[in-house]
Design a protein around this motif. Sequence first.
Motif, mmCIF file in Angstrom:
data_model
loop_
_atom_site.group_PDB
_atom_site.id
_atom_site.type_symbol
_atom_site.label_atom_id
_atom_site.label_comp_id
_atom_site.label_asym_id
_atom_site.label_seq_id
_atom_site.Cartn_x
_atom_site.Cartn_y
_atom_site.Cartn_z
ATOM 1 N N THR A 78 -5.609 1.326 2.590
ATOM 2 C CA THR A 78 -5.027 2.264 1.226
ATOM 3 C C THR A 78 -4.165 3.366 2.237
ATOM 4 O O THR A 78 -5.153 3.993 3.027
ATOM 5 C CB THR A 78 -6.810 2.824 1.160
ATOM 6 N N ARG A 79 -3.436 3.907 1.309
ATOM 7 C CA ARG A 79 -2.823 5.148 1.759
ATOM 8 C C ARG A 79 -3.700 6.682 1.786
ATOM 9 O O ARG A 79 -3.775 6.676 0.765
ATOM 10 C CB ARG A 79 -1.103 5.255 1.530
ATOM 11 N N ALA A 114 1.094 -1.210 -0.198
ATOM 12 C CA ALA A 114 -0.281 -0.177 0.123
ATOM 13 C C ALA A 114 1.443 0.875 0.175
ATOM 14 O O ALA A 114 0.262 2.040 -0.209
ATOM 15 C CB ALA A 114 -1.129 0.290 1.079
ATOM 16 N N ARG A 144 -8.473 -4.189 4.062
ATOM 17 C CA ARG A 144 -8.827 -3.215 2.955
ATOM 18 C C ARG A 144 -7.193 -2.183 2.867
ATOM 19 O O ARG A 144 -7.956 -1.293 3.762
ATOM 20 C CB ARG A 144 -9.812 -3.036 2.128
ATOM 21 N N GLY A 163 -2.412 2.122 -5.662
ATOM 22 C CA GLY A 163 -3.743 1.923 -5.035
ATOM 23 C C GLY A 163 -3.486 0.552 -3.543
ATOM 24 O O GLY A 163 -2.461 0.384 -2.968
ATOM 25 N N PRO A 164 -4.776 0.574 -3.511
ATOM 26 C CA PRO A 164 -4.784 -0.416 -2.305
ATOM 27 C C PRO A 164 -4.385 -1.935 -2.259
ATOM 28 O O PRO A 164 -4.277 -2.169 -3.155
ATOM 29 C CB PRO A 164 -6.421 -0.053 -1.504
#
Length: 873
Positions: free
Chosen positions: A507-508, A479, A505, A484-485
């Motif tokens: 995500t940054r 991530a 999931r 993308g995630p």
Amino acid sequence: MARRVGAVDWGSTPLGPRAAWPPPLTQAVGLMLVMRQPAFVGWGPEVALVYNDDFASLLGPRHPEALGRPLAEVWPALALAGRSALRGAPQALSDQPLGRDWADPVALTGSLSPLRDGTDRVAGLFGVLADSTRQAMALHAPRADQAQSRAEAENLARILEAFEAADYDTDLLTGEIRPSPRLNALYGYPPDHPLSMADCRARYHPDDLESVRSISAEAKPGEPRFQREFRIHLPDGTVRWVLSRGEILFDDAGRPVRARGAAIDITERKRLDAALRDSEARLRRNQEDLRTIADAVPVQIITLDRDQRYRFVNAEVGRSFGLPKEALHGRTLREQVGERTYARLRPWIERALSGQTVRFEDMEPDRHGPGRHGWTEETYIPRLSANGRVEEIVLVDHDITERKETENALRDSEERLASIFASATVGLSEVSLDGRFLQVNEELCRILGRPREQVLELGIADVTHPDDLPPSLEAVARALEESGPAALDKRYLQPDGRITWANSRITRLRHGAGRPDTLLVVTVDLTARRAAESALRRSERRLRTLIDGIPQIVWRAGQGGRWTWSSPQWTAFTGLAVEDSLGPGWLDAIHPDDHGNVLEAWDLAPERSGFDVEHRLRNADGDYRWFATRARPVREEATGAIAEWLGTSTDIDELRRLQEETHVLVMELQHRTRNLIGVVRSLAERTILGSSGLEEFRSRFRDRLAALARVNGLLAQKDVGQRVTFDELIRIELAGLGAVDGEGHGPQVRLTGPTGLRLRSSMVQTLALGLHELATNALKYGALSRPEGHLEVSWSLVSVGGEDRIRVEWIERGVPPTLTGEPRRGYGRELIERALPYQLRAETTYEIGPEGVRCTITLPVSSTMAAGPRVGG
């Protein structure tokens, strides 16, 4: 050298940036770099150089500055030798002396071949060479005869020794040869062996023996010099090539008496010549393959000059316009596509003509027919001349309509999923880059089995199962590295030791403004769903494997459609062996009724430059399926004649079946709609006539429409070709009034009769209205209006005059005499006594007895009714 070529700033040379090199140049450079003899490519008006390591050794101090420079500046003598090739005529070099202003002259043997662009215009030069300086010097060394000085003879010996050449002096009358250790070594004899002409003849290759023997016979006193190339067999089994040059001496009578000259081993040169010919042949084949591939790919490839005229198009472009591709050459893009399309494309074309590589997606109205828009993915690539000016642009047009439709469907699906996800309870958390929880919601606390205050004191490692910690850290790293995630399924540990499966999931979140980036983690509890999802994944994998395994049949054919090869999928589908399918044998699997269409398509294929036909193909079980078969010609380079055909056959049976089913569904819908409209109109008219006022009309018409809706709902549940049965119809009507349950059972009602007696669709609506009127009257006035009343409905299959009919009896009991008096003649009785006989060819009776109504209805059943128990009539 490949690495050095990759590192050169070609944009500062006449060749321009490497990414913009045309395919013929890229292909030629790739071939040249892997060759193991001196080779170079010169391209463009300046003949700018690209070369390999072996050629670099010939350039000496001129390397590496010679990369990208014009050939005439780097090596003027070689540029002069290549003029014929640049005019289109291949040039062969044999011991060709070429001066070098940075080193001694060099003799070269090899070839200089023209390189052509996509329009067959000579655009460059391809050279494959060998340094033959030593051989040339040896074979042209001055002769040492009796008149030469000893110093000259010694110089000659040193030259011959330096270039590994063997001199000889042969007495043609006695066959004796002056001793020459090098000649002995060349022919494979010991140094002290007295060599003779017979010894040499013993080594000659049988196919070259006559050529060597003819030397003295062909020589003339005025033309004494000769040159021969021939093969010799050595004792170790090897075969070597020898080049012999010399002259014949004659006596006063004009007879040949002596032969003297020099011989040298040219086996390596022969190998280089063969490699050169093989390389040139591969280059020609590759160019032809590129043209064939361009015509085979399902994308449009176009080359436009600066005036935007077509210079090259592939077969797909011709197919899109419905024209032979040759008909487009010379036309302008604007003329061909029209003003509206050209206005849409013009800004992109102007950018490409300015030197920019342009990529974009375009929505093209009516691309697939009127009202059927299409999407394309367009790439415009400028091709630059040596001086950096755009000479032409290459347009690659890829139809992505199907992909766009798939993406839109996927996007809709993802949006629906996002909506469902947003309305569901999921765990949300914001985590620092070192894994500490910063914010959490209640659902995540529930998943972790801890209060919010405790979770905020922990990190991801504290709540993750030990076995899942490494993949969790890897997901965090992905991530952080990717845009993308990253997601994974993992186990969370609760304080009491329980395990919760969840999907996380990651995500940054990029905050900027001096705030450290964090991670957004969406956690979904998978404990209850994991088993179902595992089964779903297995099912999806099986489905993907099945879809990926569906083969397309590929084949090759000669003139007239005579097959020369077929892929294994052909045998797997048809059961025909390969040898039985060659020639016209493949026609055995074509449906006999389709032979005419297939053969006619083959007759027209050369004229149309294509073979396209739909036909039925028999499989190994003897069943036929529809296939779409398509082939395109492969042409000879020199004559343009068709060498063979390459084709594919694709199963379209399901598509045709779906088209036929859709047609049947439409026809059935039209038929049912017409019937329904007629029934509603008649129902309204009759209800108006039997009603005393608007309120009575509204109540009766609403009830009758409800009955009609119920039966149409029953009809709508049936597949095409299925029929409504009487037991379904009576049960749904009485259930709609609350007289029976869904199974047909009621305290005051008894239903008896066989199941499955199918009714004609055209009569179901009218019959249902009649049953509705009987049931409504029973509910208002008859057996169902009082607790002691009873209704019995029975039906059976009878035969009347050889025709299958259903006989229905409606009997009401338990109605007090005060309620059985003759009411006024209403719509229901008129429907039964007059409409059913007229519209349905039914036979009906309607009586009001002392205990209630007794009604019989006899009418035809569906023609699809299977034989069963009957009552004679």
